[in-house]
Write a protein that holds these residues in place. Structure first.
Motif, PDB file in Angstrom:
ATOM      1  N   THR A   7      35.621  44.164  26.053  1.00  0.00           N
ATOM      2  CA  THR A   7      34.551  43.628  24.519  1.00  0.00           C
ATOM      3  C   THR A   7      36.811  43.872  23.853  1.00  0.00           C
ATOM      4  OG1 THR A   7      32.975  44.240  24.787  1.00  0.00           O
ATOM      5  CG2 THR A   7      34.274  44.793  22.103  1.00  0.00           C
ATOM      6  N   SER A   8      37.752  45.351  24.452  1.00  0.00           N
ATOM      7  CA  SER A   8      38.975  45.586  23.281  1.00  0.00           C
ATOM      8  C   SER A   8      39.726  44.912  24.065  1.00  0.00           C
ATOM      9  CB  SER A   8      38.940  47.248  23.328  1.00  0.00           C
ATOM     10  OG  SER A   8      38.516  47.669  24.032  1.00  0.00           O
ATOM     11  N   LEU A   9      40.167  44.985  25.229  1.00  0.00           N
ATOM     12  CA  LEU A   9      41.324  44.338  25.594  1.00  0.00           C
ATOM     13  C   LEU A   9      41.218  42.841  26.818  1.00  0.00           C
ATOM     14  CD1 LEU A   9      42.563  47.907  27.159  1.00  0.00           C
ATOM     15  CD2 LEU A   9      42.556  47.159  25.315  1.00  0.00           C
ATOM     16  N   GLY A  10      40.110  42.699  26.866  1.00  0.00           N
ATOM     17  CA  GLY A  10      40.244  41.349  26.623  1.00  0.00           C
ATOM     18  C   GLY A  10      39.774  41.002  28.538  1.00  0.00           C
ATOM     19  N   LEU A  11      39.171  39.835  28.977  1.00  0.00           N
ATOM     20  CA  LEU A  11      38.371  39.939  30.835  1.00  0.00           C
ATOM     21  C   LEU A  11      39.531  39.986  31.641  1.00  0.00           C
ATOM     22  CD1 LEU A  11      35.897  38.782  32.154  1.00  0.00           C
ATOM     23  CD2 LEU A  11      37.397  36.045  31.898  1.00  0.00           C
ATOM     24  N   GLU A  12      40.449  39.505  31.503  1.00  0.00           N
ATOM     25  CA  GLU A  12      41.832  39.864  32.456  1.00  0.00           C
ATOM     26  C   GLU A  12      42.047  41.388  32.278  1.00  0.00           C
ATOM     27  OE1 GLU A  12      46.688  39.067  33.990  1.00  0.00           O
ATOM     28  OE2 GLU A  12      46.036  37.501  31.735  1.00  0.00           O
ATOM     29  N   GLU A  13      42.039  41.809  31.733  1.00  0.00           N
ATOM     30  CA  GLU A  13      42.370  43.341  31.582  1.00  0.00           C
ATOM     31  C   GLU A  13      41.002  44.295  32.280  1.00  0.00           C
ATOM     32  OE1 GLU A  13      43.584  47.812  31.932  1.00  0.00           O
ATOM     33  OE2 GLU A  13      44.355  45.543  32.079  1.00  0.00           O
ATOM     34  N   ALA A  14      39.748  43.449  31.901  1.00  0.00           N
ATOM     35  CA  ALA A  14      38.241  44.177  32.813  1.00  0.00           C
ATOM     36  C   ALA A  14      38.671  44.207  34.411  1.00  0.00           C
ATOM     37  CB  ALA A  14      37.858  43.411  31.929  1.00  0.00           C
ATOM     38  N   ILE A  15      38.830  41.970  34.485  1.00  0.00           N
ATOM     39  CA  ILE A  15      38.788  42.231  36.099  1.00  0.00           C
ATOM     40  C   ILE A  15      40.073  42.972  36.598  1.00  0.00           C
ATOM     41  CG2 ILE A  15      39.881  40.075  37.941  1.00  0.00           C
ATOM     42  CD1 ILE A  15      37.960  38.358  35.662  1.00  0.00           C
ATOM     43  N   ARG A  16      41.417  43.008  35.562  1.00  0.00           N
ATOM     44  CA  ARG A  16      41.721  44.401  37.339  1.00  0.00           C
ATOM     45  C   ARG A  16      41.485  45.628  36.975  1.00  0.00           C
ATOM     46  NH1 ARG A  16      46.352  48.014  35.868  1.00  0.00           N
ATOM     47  NH2 ARG A  16      45.404  48.410  33.842  1.00  0.00           N
ATOM     48  N   ARG A  17      40.765  46.059  36.209  1.00  0.00           N
ATOM     49  CA  ARG A  17      39.686  47.165  36.013  1.00  0.00           C
ATOM     50  C   ARG A  17      38.747  47.009  37.275  1.00  0.00           C
ATOM     51  NH1 ARG A  17      40.077  51.155  31.746  1.00  0.00           N
ATOM     52  NH2 ARG A  17      42.340  50.589  30.474  1.00  0.00           N
ATOM     53  N   GLY A  18      37.860  45.778  37.595  1.00  0.00           N
ATOM     54  CA  GLY A  18      37.237  45.988  38.625  1.00  0.00           C
ATOM     55  C   GLY A  18      38.161  46.299  39.342  1.00  0.00           C
ATOM     56  N   HIS A  19      38.821  45.062  40.322  1.00  0.00           N
ATOM     57  CA  HIS A  19      39.797  45.973  41.161  1.00  0.00           C
ATOM     58  C   HIS A  19      39.947  47.030  41.411  1.00  0.00           C
ATOM     59  CE1 HIS A  19      40.129  41.764  42.596  1.00  0.00           C
ATOM     60  NE2 HIS A  19      40.501  41.133  41.471  1.00  0.00           N
ATOM     61  N   MET A  20      40.205  47.389  40.706  1.00  0.00           N
ATOM     62  CA  MET A  20      40.436  49.443  41.281  1.00  0.00           C
ATOM     63  C   MET A  20      39.660  50.021  41.490  1.00  0.00           C
ATOM     64  SD  MET A  20      44.203  49.415  38.033  1.00  0.00           S
ATOM     65  CE  MET A  20      44.477  51.189  38.595  1.00  0.00           C
ATOM     66  N   TYR A  21      38.648  49.770  40.790  1.00  0.00           N
ATOM     67  CA  TYR A  21      37.511  50.386  40.298  1.00  0.00           C
ATOM     68  C   TYR A  21      37.162  50.159  42.235  1.00  0.00           C
ATOM     69  CZ  TYR A  21      38.188  51.852  35.288  1.00  0.00           C
ATOM     70  OH  TYR A  21      38.568  50.914  34.555  1.00  0.00           O
ATOM     71  N   GLY A  22      36.958  49.114  42.811  1.00  0.00           N
ATOM     72  CA  GLY A  22      36.573  48.901  43.501  1.00  0.00           C
ATOM     73  C   GLY A  22      37.939  49.937  44.985  1.00  0.00           C
TER      74      GLY A  22
ATOM     75  N   SER B 197      29.534  43.103  29.317  1.00  0.00           N
ATOM     76  CA  SER B 197      29.740  43.024  27.617  1.00  0.00           C
ATOM     77  C   SER B 197      30.393  41.323  28.672  1.00  0.00           C
ATOM     78  CB  SER B 197      30.195  43.215  26.844  1.00  0.00           C
ATOM     79  OG  SER B 197      29.299  44.466  26.474  1.00  0.00           O
ATOM     80  N   PRO B 198      30.697  40.739  29.491  1.00  0.00           N
ATOM     81  CA  PRO B 198      31.592  38.447  29.394  1.00  0.00           C
ATOM     82  C   PRO B 198      30.547  38.792  28.314  1.00  0.00           C
ATOM     83  CG  PRO B 198      29.987  39.253  31.437  1.00  0.00           C
ATOM     84  CD  PRO B 198      29.817  40.751  30.966  1.00  0.00           C
ATOM     85  N   GLU B 199      31.170  37.344  27.861  1.00  0.00           N
ATOM     86  CA  GLU B 199      30.260  36.600  26.445  1.00  0.00           C
ATOM     87  C   GLU B 199      30.317  35.306  27.005  1.00  0.00           C
ATOM     88  OE1 GLU B 199      32.780  38.212  22.983  1.00  0.00           O
ATOM     89  OE2 GLU B 199      33.253  39.940  23.803  1.00  0.00           O
ATOM     90  N   SER B 200      30.912  35.476  28.132  1.00  0.00           N
ATOM     91  CA  SER B 200      29.869  33.602  28.304  1.00  0.00           C
ATOM     92  C   SER B 200      29.368  33.270  29.818  1.00  0.00           C
ATOM     93  CB  SER B 200      30.806  32.450  27.515  1.00  0.00           C
ATOM     94  OG  SER B 200      31.722  32.754  29.401  1.00  0.00           O
ATOM     95  N   GLU B 201      28.240  32.056  29.997  1.00  0.00           N
ATOM     96  CA  GLU B 201      28.281  32.529  31.455  1.00  0.00           C
ATOM     97  C   GLU B 201      30.083  32.371  32.759  1.00  0.00           C
ATOM     98  OE1 GLU B 201      25.875  29.059  34.418  1.00  0.00           O
ATOM     99  OE2 GLU B 201      25.143  29.530  32.584  1.00  0.00           O
ATOM    100  N   GLU B 202      30.968  31.023  31.904  1.00  0.00           N
ATOM    101  CA  GLU B 202      32.320  30.694  32.524  1.00  0.00           C
ATOM    102  C   GLU B 202      32.565  32.341  32.931  1.00  0.00           C
ATOM    103  OE1 GLU B 202      30.957  29.393  29.956  1.00  0.00           O
ATOM    104  OE2 GLU B 202      30.506  27.135  30.517  1.00  0.00           O
ATOM    105  N   GLU B 203      33.072  33.376  31.764  1.00  0.00           N
ATOM    106  CA  GLU B 203      33.472  34.529  32.203  1.00  0.00           C
ATOM    107  C   GLU B 203      32.446  35.083  33.186  1.00  0.00           C
ATOM    108  OE1 GLU B 203      35.277  35.883  27.760  1.00  0.00           O
ATOM    109  OE2 GLU B 203      33.954  36.826  28.456  1.00  0.00           O
ATOM    110  N   MET B 204      31.231  35.051  33.330  1.00  0.00           N
ATOM    111  CA  MET B 204      30.600  35.839  34.267  1.00  0.00           C
ATOM    112  C   MET B 204      31.274  34.959  35.372  1.00  0.00           C
ATOM    113  SD  MET B 204      27.183  36.172  32.115  1.00  0.00           S
ATOM    114  CE  MET B 204      25.915  37.078  34.097  1.00  0.00           C
ATOM    115  N   ALA B 205      31.186  34.073  35.480  1.00  0.00           N
ATOM    116  CA  ALA B 205      31.933  33.322  37.222  1.00  0.00           C
ATOM    117  C   ALA B 205      32.867  33.237  37.412  1.00  0.00           C
ATOM    118  CB  ALA B 205      31.441  31.446  37.031  1.00  0.00           C
ATOM    119  N   GLU B 206      33.866  33.837  36.528  1.00  0.00           N
ATOM    120  CA  GLU B 206      35.454  34.358  36.821  1.00  0.00           C
ATOM    121  C   GLU B 206      35.250  35.621  37.465  1.00  0.00           C
ATOM    122  OE1 GLU B 206      38.827  33.872  37.203  1.00  0.00           O
ATOM    123  OE2 GLU B 206      37.902  32.360  36.368  1.00  0.00           O
ATOM    124  N   ILE B 207      34.733  36.437  36.933  1.00  0.00           N
ATOM    125  CA  ILE B 207      34.425  37.930  36.840  1.00  0.00           C
ATOM    126  C   ILE B 207      34.221  37.894  38.516  1.00  0.00           C
ATOM    127  CG2 ILE B 207      32.465  39.836  37.052  1.00  0.00           C
ATOM    128  CD1 ILE B 207      33.078  39.805  34.062  1.00  0.00           C
TER     129      ILE B 207
END
Length: 285
Positions: free
Chosen positions: A158-173, A184-194
Motif C-alpha cells: 500500500t505505501s511502497l508498491g508491489l515491487e517492494e512488497a514482493i522483494r520483502r516476501g522473498h527476504m522473509y521466506g 492488500s494486493p489491489e487486483s487479480e493481476e497483482e495477485m498473479a504476479e506475487i
C-alpha cells in the motif's frame, strides 16, 4: 503442542481454506465444520474482546489469552494473528514461546511500525525490511516444535508498491518464514504476479469490502496460493444477524421466528455433558 496435520497439509500441497474465528461461539461453530485450519482474526478478536478498533491497542496478553482459549477449545489447528510480535526481538521470542505454549499451531507477524493498523485500512507504515528479517529469524529459532508455523506478512504494497512488497516476501521466506503473506494486493493481476515471483507457500487474505478482490477458491488455487483466510466472514455475518434479530424484537416486541435454536446452542456449549455429570453425582433428597 502444534497440530502436525497443518504442516503435513502444506507439505502435501493441499489447499487450505481457513475461516476467521473471533470468540468462543465462533470457534465452536467453525470447529465442527470440517475446515483444516481456523484463523484467529485480530480485527474480530479485538472488536469482540475490547470493543475497539484493531489499531495496536490490544496487547500480547490480550491476544495470547484469547487465542489460547480458542486453540484449547478447538480440535482444528489454529493460526493466530500476533501483530508485530509486540515489540523488539526479545518480545518476538517471548511471543512465539507464549503462542506455542498456548497450543496455537501457527503465528502471523507483520512488518508494520508500532502501533499497527488493520491491513485493509489507510495510514499503515512499515519498518525496514532488514528489521523484519531479524524478527523472523528470532521467531524461527525460538519455536520448540517443528510443526509450529511462521507466517510473515508484509504491508509494503500500500505505501511502497508491489515491487517492494514482493522483494520483502522473498527476504522473509529466505529468513525462515514457512508461509509468506503479501497483504492488500489491489487486483487479480497483482495477485498473479506475487504468485509467479515468490517460491514459498503464499497466503491470500479474502476480506469482503477490502482492498483485494475476493476470488473463488479454484481461481486462488490456479494462481498458486496455498492458503486463503476469510477473517471477516464470521463477525460480519454475526453482526448482521444480531442487527436483524434486535430490530425484529424492537419493532414487533417478539424475538425472530428463526434462530440457531436454544436446544442447539445448549448442545454446542456442552450442556448435555453437564446434565449427565449432575445426574451421576446427584444426591438423593
Amino acid at each position: 503442542m502444534a497440530h502436525p496435520s497443518l504442516k503435513a497439509a502444506f507439505d502435501a500441497k493441499k489447499f487450505i481454506v481457513a475461516p476467521g474465528i473471533f470468540d468462543m461461539i465462533s470457534t465452536k461453530v467453525a470447529d465442527g465444520m470440517g475446515f483444516p485450519c481456523l484463523y484467529v482474526t485480530g480485527f474480530g478478536t479485538v472488536a469482540s474482546h475490547l470493543g475497539v478498533a484493531d489499531a495496536g491497542i490490544a496487547t500480547y496478553s490480550d491476544m495470547v489469552g484469547r487465542a489460547g482459549a480458542f486453540a484449547r477449545t478447538a480440535r482444528t489447528p489454529v493460526i493466530a494473528d500476533a501483530d508485530t510480535g509486540y515489540g523488539g526481538l526479545l518480545n518476538v521470542r517471548h511471543t512465539v514461546l507464549g503462542y506455542e505454549a498456548a497450543g496455537i499451531t501457527g503465528i502471523q507477524m507483520e512488518d508494520q511500525e508500532v502501533p499497527k493498523k488493520c491491513g485493509h485500512t489507510p495510514g499503515r507504515r512499515v519498518i525496514p525490511a532488514e528489521d523484519m528479517v531479524l524478527k523472523i529469524k528470532v521467531a524461527a529459532e525460538a519455536r520448540r516444535d517443528p510443526n509450529f508455523l511462521i507466517v510473515a506478512r508484509t504491508d509494503a504494497r500500500t505505501s511502497l508498491g508491489l515491487e517492494e512488497a514482493i522483494r520483502r516476501g522473498h527476504m522473509y521466506g529466505e529468513a525462515g518464514a514457512d508461509i509468506v503473506f503479501v497483504e492488500s494486493p489491489e487486483s487479480e493481476e497483482e495477485m498473479a504476479e506475487i504468485c509467479r515471483s515468490i517460491d514459498k507457500p503464499l497466503l491470500a487474505n479474502m476480506v469482503e469490502g477490502g482492498r483485494t478482490p475476493v476470488l473463488p477458491v479454484e481461481r486462488l488455487k490456479a494462481l498458486g496460493y496455498a492458503i486463503a483466510i476469510y477473517p471477516a466472514v464470521g463477525f460480519l455475518a454475526a453482526a448482521k444477524a444480531l442487527e436483524s434479530a434486535y430490530a425484529t424484537l424492537r419493532d414487533t416486541g417478539e424475538p425472530p421466528a428463526e434462530s440457531y435454536g436454544f436446544g442447539r446452542i445448549c448442545e454446542l456449549m456442552g450442556f448435555p455433558e453437564v446434565w449427565e455429570f449432575e445426574k451421576k453425582w446427584a444426591r438423593e433428597p
